[in-house]
Design a protein around this motif. Structure first.
Motif, PDB file in Angstrom:
ATOM      1  N   CYS A 144     -12.627  -0.827  -9.949  1.00  0.00           N
ATOM      2  CA  CYS A 144     -12.709   0.552 -10.403  1.00  0.00           C
ATOM      3  C   CYS A 144     -11.423   1.233  -9.958  1.00  0.00           C
ATOM      4  CB  CYS A 144     -13.937   1.274  -9.864  1.00  0.00           C
ATOM      5  SG  CYS A 144     -13.996   1.378  -8.072  1.00  0.00           S
ATOM      6  N   ALA A 145     -11.033   2.277 -10.659  1.00  0.00           N
ATOM      7  CA  ALA A 145      -9.735   2.900 -10.400  1.00  0.00           C
ATOM      8  C   ALA A 145      -9.593   3.363  -8.954  1.00  0.00           C
ATOM      9  CB  ALA A 145      -9.520   4.075 -11.351  1.00  0.00           C
ATOM     10  N   VAL A 146     -10.669   3.897  -8.387  1.00  0.00           N
ATOM     11  CA  VAL A 146     -10.574   4.478  -7.051  1.00  0.00           C
ATOM     12  C   VAL A 146     -10.274   3.411  -5.987  1.00  0.00           C
ATOM     13  CG1 VAL A 146     -13.049   4.284  -6.495  1.00  0.00           C
ATOM     14  CG2 VAL A 146     -11.679   6.143  -5.488  1.00  0.00           C
ATOM     15  N   ARG A 147     -10.595   2.145  -6.267  1.00  0.00           N
ATOM     16  CA  ARG A 147     -10.359   1.067  -5.301  1.00  0.00           C
ATOM     17  C   ARG A 147      -9.177   0.181  -5.681  1.00  0.00           C
ATOM     18  NH1 ARG A 147     -14.543  -2.917  -3.892  1.00  0.00           N
ATOM     19  NH2 ARG A 147     -13.180  -3.170  -2.088  1.00  0.00           N
ATOM     20  N   ALA A 186       0.833  -1.202   0.000  1.00  0.00           N
ATOM     21  CA  ALA A 186       0.000   0.000   0.000  1.00  0.00           C
ATOM     22  C   ALA A 186       0.868   1.253   0.000  1.00  0.00           C
ATOM     23  CB  ALA A 186      -0.936  -0.008   1.200  1.00  0.00           C
ATOM     24  N   SER A 187       1.937   1.225   0.780  1.00  0.00           N
ATOM     25  CA  SER A 187       2.854   2.356   0.828  1.00  0.00           C
ATOM     26  C   SER A 187       3.527   2.567  -0.524  1.00  0.00           C
ATOM     27  CB  SER A 187       3.901   2.134   1.916  1.00  0.00           C
ATOM     28  OG  SER A 187       4.840   3.182   1.940  1.00  0.00           O
ATOM     29  N   TYR A 188       3.964   1.476  -1.149  1.00  0.00           N
ATOM     30  CA  TYR A 188       4.627   1.573  -2.455  1.00  0.00           C
ATOM     31  C   TYR A 188       3.682   2.158  -3.497  1.00  0.00           C
ATOM     32  CZ  TYR A 188       6.835   0.141  -6.829  1.00  0.00           C
ATOM     33  OH  TYR A 188       7.386   0.140  -8.092  1.00  0.00           O
ATOM     34  N   MET A 189       2.410   1.767  -3.449  1.00  0.00           N
ATOM     35  CA  MET A 189       1.458   2.205  -4.473  1.00  0.00           C
ATOM     36  C   MET A 189       0.952   3.621  -4.268  1.00  0.00           C
ATOM     37  SD  MET A 189      -0.880  -1.165  -5.336  1.00  0.00           S
ATOM     38  CE  MET A 189      -1.368  -1.464  -3.630  1.00  0.00           C
ATOM     39  N   ALA A 190       1.293   4.228  -3.153  1.00  0.00           N
ATOM     40  CA  ALA A 190       0.763   5.560  -2.853  1.00  0.00           C
ATOM     41  C   ALA A 190       1.067   6.559  -3.964  1.00  0.00           C
ATOM     42  CB  ALA A 190       1.322   6.058  -1.521  1.00  0.00           C
ATOM     43  N   GLY A 191       2.216   6.413  -4.600  1.00  0.00           N
ATOM     44  CA  GLY A 191       2.600   7.363  -5.642  1.00  0.00           C
ATOM     45  C   GLY A 191       2.209   6.948  -7.053  1.00  0.00           C
ATOM     46  N   LEU A 192       1.495   5.844  -7.195  1.00  0.00           N
ATOM     47  CA  LEU A 192       1.117   5.362  -8.522  1.00  0.00           C
ATOM     48  C   LEU A 192      -0.256   5.901  -8.939  1.00  0.00           C
ATOM     49  CD1 LEU A 192       2.174   1.597  -8.344  1.00  0.00           C
ATOM     50  CD2 LEU A 192       3.463   3.516  -9.315  1.00  0.00           C
ATOM     51  N   GLU A 193      -0.415   6.126 -10.216  1.00  0.00           N
ATOM     52  CA  GLU A 193      -1.703   6.536 -10.775  1.00  0.00           C
ATOM     53  C   GLU A 193      -2.391   5.312 -11.370  1.00  0.00           C
ATOM     54  OE1 GLU A 193      -3.253   9.464 -10.708  1.00  0.00           O
ATOM     55  OE2 GLU A 193      -1.630  10.361  -9.521  1.00  0.00           O
ATOM     56  N   MET A 194      -3.612   5.065 -10.955  1.00  0.00           N
ATOM     57  CA  MET A 194      -4.388   3.942 -11.459  1.00  0.00           C
ATOM     58  C   MET A 194      -5.485   4.447 -12.387  1.00  0.00           C
ATOM     59  SD  MET A 194      -3.215   1.131  -9.818  1.00  0.00           S
ATOM     60  CE  MET A 194      -2.185   0.743  -8.401  1.00  0.00           C
ATOM     61  N   ALA A 195      -5.648   3.793 -13.523  1.00  0.00           N
ATOM     62  CA  ALA A 195      -6.676   4.169 -14.491  1.00  0.00           C
ATOM     63  C   ALA A 195      -7.870   3.224 -14.380  1.00  0.00           C
ATOM     64  CB  ALA A 195      -6.107   4.112 -15.907  1.00  0.00           C
TER      65      ALA A 195
END
Length: 309
Positions: free
Chosen positions: A232-235, A207-216
Protein backbone atom coordinates in the motif's frame (compact mmCIF):
# COMPACT_ATOMS: atom_id res chain seq x y z
CA UNK A 1 -9.62 -19.50 -15.05
CA UNK A 2 -7.17 -17.95 -12.62
CA UNK A 3 -5.17 -14.75 -12.72
CA UNK A 4 -1.90 -13.83 -14.41
CA UNK A 5 1.01 -12.26 -12.51
CA UNK A 6 4.16 -10.65 -13.82
CA UNK A 7 7.23 -11.55 -11.76
CA UNK A 8 10.31 -9.37 -12.25
CA UNK A 9 13.78 -10.94 -12.26
CA UNK A 10 16.47 -10.04 -9.74
CA UNK A 11 20.20 -9.50 -9.53
CA UNK A 12 22.36 -12.42 -10.58
CA UNK A 13 20.36 -13.09 -13.76
CA UNK A 14 22.36 -10.64 -15.89
CA UNK A 15 24.14 -11.68 -19.09
CA UNK A 16 25.69 -10.02 -22.12
CA UNK A 17 23.09 -9.17 -24.76
CA UNK A 18 20.08 -9.18 -22.47
CA UNK A 19 17.13 -7.35 -23.98
CA UNK A 20 18.78 -6.81 -27.34
CA UNK A 21 16.34 -8.85 -29.46
CA UNK A 22 13.37 -7.13 -27.81
CA UNK A 23 14.91 -3.74 -28.54
CA UNK A 24 14.90 -4.73 -32.20
CA UNK A 25 11.41 -6.24 -32.37
CA UNK A 26 9.29 -4.37 -29.82
CA UNK A 27 8.63 -0.61 -30.03
CA UNK A 28 7.50 -0.65 -26.39
CA UNK A 29 10.75 -2.26 -25.23
CA UNK A 30 12.83 0.10 -27.35
CA UNK A 31 11.11 3.08 -25.77
CA UNK A 32 12.01 1.80 -22.30
CA UNK A 33 15.67 1.34 -23.21
CA UNK A 34 15.79 4.78 -24.82
CA UNK A 35 14.27 6.41 -21.73
CA UNK A 36 16.80 4.70 -19.46
CA UNK A 37 19.63 5.71 -21.80
CA UNK A 38 18.54 9.36 -21.67
CA UNK A 39 18.80 9.30 -17.86
CA UNK A 40 21.93 7.14 -17.59
CA UNK A 41 23.99 7.20 -20.80
CA UNK A 42 25.72 3.89 -21.46
CA UNK A 43 22.93 1.67 -20.13
CA UNK A 44 22.07 0.21 -23.54
CA UNK A 45 25.68 -0.58 -24.36
CA UNK A 46 26.20 -2.27 -21.01
CA UNK A 47 23.10 -4.44 -21.49
CA UNK A 48 23.96 -5.44 -25.05
CA UNK A 49 27.77 -5.51 -24.96
CA UNK A 50 28.89 -5.44 -21.33
CA UNK A 51 31.16 -8.28 -20.28
CA UNK A 52 30.63 -10.45 -17.21
CA UNK A 53 32.85 -8.28 -15.02
CA UNK A 54 31.12 -5.04 -16.03
CA UNK A 55 27.63 -6.44 -15.60
CA UNK A 56 28.62 -8.03 -12.29
CA UNK A 57 29.34 -4.65 -10.69
CA UNK A 58 26.33 -3.63 -8.61
CA UNK A 59 26.37 -0.05 -9.84
CA UNK A 60 25.85 -1.41 -13.37
CA UNK A 61 23.86 -4.57 -12.64
CA UNK A 62 20.91 -2.91 -10.99
CA UNK A 63 20.08 -0.15 -13.50
CA UNK A 64 20.67 -2.55 -16.39
CA UNK A 65 18.47 -5.30 -14.99
CA UNK A 66 15.78 -2.81 -14.01
CA UNK A 67 15.72 -1.60 -17.62
CA UNK A 68 15.53 -5.12 -19.03
CA UNK A 69 12.81 -6.14 -16.55
CA UNK A 70 10.65 -3.14 -17.36
CA UNK A 71 11.26 -3.47 -21.11
CA UNK A 72 10.24 -7.13 -21.05
CA UNK A 73 7.05 -6.23 -19.18
CA UNK A 74 6.30 -3.44 -21.64
CA UNK A 75 6.82 -5.81 -24.57
CA UNK A 76 4.56 -8.42 -22.98
CA UNK A 77 1.83 -5.85 -22.43
CA UNK A 78 2.25 -4.67 -26.04
CA UNK A 79 1.77 -8.29 -27.13
CA UNK A 80 -1.56 -8.47 -25.33
CA UNK A 81 -0.58 -10.10 -22.03
CA UNK A 82 -2.44 -8.34 -19.22
CA UNK A 83 -1.42 -9.21 -15.66
CA UNK A 84 -3.73 -8.87 -12.68
CA UNK A 85 -0.89 -8.67 -10.15
CA UNK A 86 2.87 -8.53 -9.78
CA UNK A 87 5.88 -9.27 -7.63
CA UNK A 88 9.59 -8.76 -8.07
CA UNK A 89 12.56 -10.63 -6.70
CA UNK A 90 14.96 -8.32 -4.84
CA UNK A 91 16.00 -5.70 -7.42
CA UNK A 92 13.01 -6.82 -9.49
CA UNK A 93 10.70 -5.43 -6.83
CA UNK A 94 11.71 -1.90 -7.84
CA UNK A 95 10.77 -2.65 -11.46
CA UNK A 96 7.47 -4.10 -10.23
CA UNK A 97 6.88 -0.93 -8.19
CA UNK A 98 7.33 1.12 -11.36
CA UNK A 99 5.17 -1.16 -13.50
CA UNK A 100 2.35 -1.00 -10.95
CA UNK A 101 2.50 2.80 -10.85
CA UNK A 102 3.72 3.31 -7.28
CA UNK A 103 6.48 5.43 -8.86
CA UNK A 104 6.76 6.65 -12.42
CA UNK A 105 9.49 5.19 -14.62
CA UNK A 106 11.97 8.04 -14.27
CA UNK A 107 11.64 8.25 -10.48
CA UNK A 108 11.98 4.47 -10.15
CA UNK A 109 15.00 4.36 -12.45
CA UNK A 110 16.74 7.11 -10.51
CA UNK A 111 15.84 5.28 -7.30
CA UNK A 112 17.42 2.06 -8.55
CA UNK A 113 20.57 3.93 -9.56
CA UNK A 114 20.82 5.37 -6.05
CA UNK A 115 20.04 1.95 -4.54
CA UNK A 116 22.90 0.47 -6.55
CA UNK A 117 25.33 3.15 -5.35
CA UNK A 118 24.35 2.67 -1.72
CA UNK A 119 24.56 -1.12 -1.87
CA UNK A 120 27.86 -0.98 -3.72
CA UNK A 121 29.29 1.33 -1.04
CA UNK A 122 28.05 -1.02 1.68
CA UNK A 123 29.54 -4.03 -0.07
CA UNK A 124 32.93 -2.30 -0.21
CA UNK A 125 32.79 -1.30 3.45
CA UNK A 126 31.45 -4.69 4.58
CA UNK A 127 32.72 -7.28 2.10
CA UNK A 128 30.41 -10.23 1.71
CA UNK A 129 29.20 -12.89 -0.68
CA UNK A 130 26.15 -15.06 -1.28
CA UNK A 131 25.57 -18.75 -1.90
CA UNK A 132 22.50 -20.78 -2.81
CA UNK A 133 22.09 -23.88 -0.63
CA UNK A 134 20.33 -26.83 -2.25
CA UNK A 135 19.15 -30.21 -0.94
CA UNK A 136 18.50 -28.90 2.57
CA UNK A 137 15.28 -27.51 4.01
CA UNK A 138 15.08 -23.84 4.94
CA UNK A 139 15.09 -24.92 8.59
CA UNK A 140 18.30 -26.92 8.12
CA UNK A 141 19.97 -23.99 6.37
CA UNK A 142 18.94 -21.65 9.18
CA UNK A 143 20.03 -24.06 11.90
CA UNK A 144 23.44 -24.46 10.22
CA UNK A 145 24.04 -20.72 10.72
CA UNK A 146 24.45 -21.35 14.45
CA UNK A 147 28.06 -20.73 15.37
CA UNK A 148 28.53 -18.17 12.59
CA UNK A 149 28.03 -14.53 13.54
CA UNK A 150 28.44 -13.29 9.95
CA UNK A 151 26.33 -15.77 7.94
CA UNK A 152 22.59 -15.17 7.51
CA UNK A 153 19.74 -16.90 5.64
CA UNK A 154 18.48 -14.21 3.28
CA UNK A 155 16.43 -15.58 0.36
CA UNK A 156 13.79 -18.21 1.06
CA UNK A 157 13.46 -19.20 -2.57
CA UNK A 158 11.74 -22.59 -2.55
CA UNK A 159 11.43 -25.70 -0.37
CA UNK A 160 14.70 -26.91 -1.87
CA UNK A 161 16.69 -23.67 -2.10
CA UNK A 162 17.68 -21.07 0.47
CA UNK A 163 20.31 -18.39 -0.14
CA UNK A 164 22.68 -17.17 2.54
CA UNK A 165 24.82 -14.05 2.80
CA UNK A 166 28.07 -14.10 4.69
CA UNK A 167 31.48 -12.62 5.17
CA UNK A 168 34.18 -13.93 2.88
CA UNK A 169 35.96 -15.34 5.92
CA UNK A 170 33.00 -17.32 7.22
CA UNK A 171 31.09 -18.31 4.10
CA UNK A 172 33.57 -20.96 2.96
CA UNK A 173 33.48 -22.61 6.39
CA UNK A 174 29.69 -22.47 6.35
CA UNK A 175 29.62 -24.12 2.93
CA UNK A 176 31.82 -26.93 4.29
CA UNK A 177 29.31 -27.41 7.10
CA UNK A 178 26.24 -27.62 4.85
CA UNK A 179 28.08 -29.93 2.46
CA UNK A 180 28.77 -32.28 5.35
CA UNK A 181 25.05 -32.21 6.13
CA UNK A 182 24.25 -33.38 2.59
CA UNK A 183 23.62 -29.98 1.05
CA UNK A 184 25.08 -28.44 -2.08
CA UNK A 185 26.26 -24.84 -2.31
CA UNK A 186 26.64 -22.56 -5.32
CA UNK A 187 28.19 -19.12 -4.93
CA UNK A 188 26.23 -16.41 -6.72
CA UNK A 189 27.55 -13.81 -9.19
CA UNK A 190 26.89 -10.81 -6.94
CA UNK A 191 29.28 -8.34 -5.34
CA UNK A 192 28.01 -8.21 -1.77
CA UNK A 193 26.14 -9.85 1.08
CA UNK A 194 22.72 -8.53 0.12
CA UNK A 195 19.48 -8.74 2.15
CA UNK A 196 21.43 -9.04 5.38
CA UNK A 197 22.75 -6.78 8.17
CA UNK A 198 25.71 -6.07 5.85
CA UNK A 199 23.31 -3.71 4.04
CA UNK A 200 21.99 -1.79 7.06
CA UNK A 201 23.63 1.49 6.02
CA UNK A 202 22.30 1.14 2.48
CA UNK A 203 18.78 0.72 3.87
CA UNK A 204 19.17 3.91 5.91
CA UNK A 205 20.51 5.79 2.91
CA UNK A 206 17.67 4.57 0.72
CA UNK A 207 15.08 5.64 3.29
CA UNK A 208 16.67 9.08 3.37
CA UNK A 209 16.67 9.31 -0.44
CA UNK A 210 12.99 8.33 -0.63
CA UNK A 211 11.88 10.89 1.93
CA UNK A 212 11.10 13.40 -0.81
CA UNK A 213 9.36 10.96 -3.16
CA UNK A 214 5.61 10.63 -3.57
CA UNK A 215 4.32 7.06 -3.66
CA UNK A 216 0.96 6.17 -5.22
CA UNK A 217 -1.31 3.22 -4.53
CA UNK A 218 -0.39 0.31 -6.81
CA UNK A 219 -2.66 -0.07 -9.81
CA UNK A 220 -2.39 -3.85 -9.42
CA UNK A 221 -1.90 -6.05 -6.34
CA UNK A 222 1.86 -5.91 -5.72
CA UNK A 223 3.45 -8.35 -3.28
CA UNK A 224 6.41 -7.30 -1.14
CA UNK A 225 9.61 -9.26 -0.55
CA UNK A 226 9.70 -8.18 3.08
CA UNK A 227 6.49 -9.82 4.29
CA UNK A 228 4.99 -11.47 1.18
CA UNK A 229 1.91 -9.26 1.58
CA UNK A 230 0.38 -6.70 -0.80
CA UNK A 231 1.79 -3.17 -0.95
CA UNK A 232 0.00 0.00 0.00
CA UNK A 233 1.26 3.51 -0.69
CA UNK A 234 1.66 4.43 2.98
CA UNK A 235 4.14 1.54 3.51
CA UNK A 236 5.92 1.62 0.15
CA UNK A 237 8.98 3.56 1.30
CA UNK A 238 9.35 1.41 4.41
CA UNK A 239 9.06 -1.82 2.39
CA UNK A 240 11.61 -0.73 -0.19
CA UNK A 241 14.12 0.27 2.49
CA UNK A 242 13.61 -2.79 4.68
CA UNK A 243 13.91 -5.08 1.68
CA UNK A 244 17.57 -4.15 1.19
CA UNK A 245 18.63 -5.53 4.59
CA UNK A 246 15.95 -8.22 5.08
CA UNK A 247 15.32 -11.71 3.68
CA UNK A 248 13.37 -12.16 0.45
CA UNK A 249 10.39 -14.37 1.27
CA UNK A 250 9.82 -15.62 -2.25
CA UNK A 251 8.29 -19.00 -1.42
CA UNK A 252 5.72 -17.36 0.85
CA UNK A 253 5.04 -14.69 -1.79
CA UNK A 254 4.20 -17.28 -4.44
CA UNK A 255 2.10 -19.28 -1.97
CA UNK A 256 0.15 -16.17 -0.98
CA UNK A 257 -0.43 -15.24 -4.62
CA UNK A 258 -1.64 -18.76 -5.43
CA UNK A 259 -4.06 -18.51 -2.50
CA UNK A 260 -5.42 -15.28 -4.03
CA UNK A 261 -6.14 -16.97 -7.36
CA UNK A 262 -2.94 -16.36 -9.32
CA UNK A 263 -2.23 -19.55 -11.23
CA UNK A 264 -0.14 -18.22 -14.12
CA UNK A 265 3.21 -16.47 -13.72
CA UNK A 266 5.16 -14.67 -16.43
CA UNK A 267 8.79 -13.98 -15.57
CA UNK A 268 9.79 -10.70 -17.18
CA UNK A 269 13.50 -9.95 -17.37
CA UNK A 270 16.78 -11.73 -17.86
CA UNK A 271 16.91 -15.50 -17.44
CA UNK A 272 14.39 -17.96 -16.07
CA UNK A 273 15.42 -18.33 -12.42
CA UNK A 274 11.98 -17.41 -11.11
CA UNK A 275 10.29 -19.85 -13.50
CA UNK A 276 12.32 -22.67 -11.96
CA UNK A 277 11.58 -21.57 -8.39
CA UNK A 278 7.85 -21.23 -9.01
CA UNK A 279 7.68 -24.71 -10.52
CA UNK A 280 9.20 -26.05 -7.30
CA UNK A 281 6.92 -24.02 -5.04
CA UNK A 282 3.69 -24.59 -6.98
CA UNK A 283 3.96 -27.41 -9.55
CA UNK A 284 0.35 -26.83 -10.55
CA UNK A 285 1.05 -23.26 -11.71
CA UNK A 286 1.53 -22.35 -15.36
CA UNK A 287 4.85 -20.56 -15.90
CA UNK A 288 6.14 -18.55 -18.86
CA UNK A 289 9.00 -16.18 -19.46
CA UNK A 290 9.56 -13.09 -21.59
CA UNK A 291 13.21 -12.19 -22.13
CA UNK A 292 13.67 -12.17 -25.92
CA UNK A 293 11.71 -12.26 -29.16
CA UNK A 294 11.24 -16.03 -29.11
CA UNK A 295 9.88 -16.22 -25.56
CA UNK A 296 7.72 -13.14 -26.15
CA UNK A 297 6.06 -14.81 -29.13
CA UNK A 298 5.52 -18.04 -27.22
CA UNK A 299 4.02 -16.33 -24.19
CA UNK A 300 1.90 -14.06 -26.36
CA UNK A 301 0.44 -16.98 -28.30
CA UNK A 302 -0.43 -18.75 -25.05
CA UNK A 303 -1.73 -15.85 -22.99
CA UNK A 304 -2.81 -12.88 -25.11
CA UNK A 305 -6.45 -12.15 -24.48
CA UNK A 306 -6.44 -14.25 -21.32
CA UNK A 307 -6.26 -17.64 -23.04
CA UNK A 308 -4.25 -20.53 -21.59
CA UNK A 309 -2.41 -23.28 -23.41
Amino acid sequence: MGKIAFVFAGQGAQYTGMGQSLYACSPAAKEVFDRAEAIRPGTIRQCFEGDKETLGQTINTQPCLFTVDYACAAAAKEAGISPQGAAGFSLGEVAAVAYCGVLDFEAAFRLVCRRAELMDDCAKQNPGAMAAILRLTPEQVTDACEGFDAVFPVNYNSPQQTVVSGSAQQLDAYIEKVTALGGRAMKLPVSGGFHSPFMAQAAKGLASYMAGLEMAEPALPLYANYDAAPYCAVRAKELLALQVQSPVRWQKTVENMMAEGFDTFVEVGAGKTLCGLIRKIAPQAQVYQVENEQTLLAAGQALAGGERC
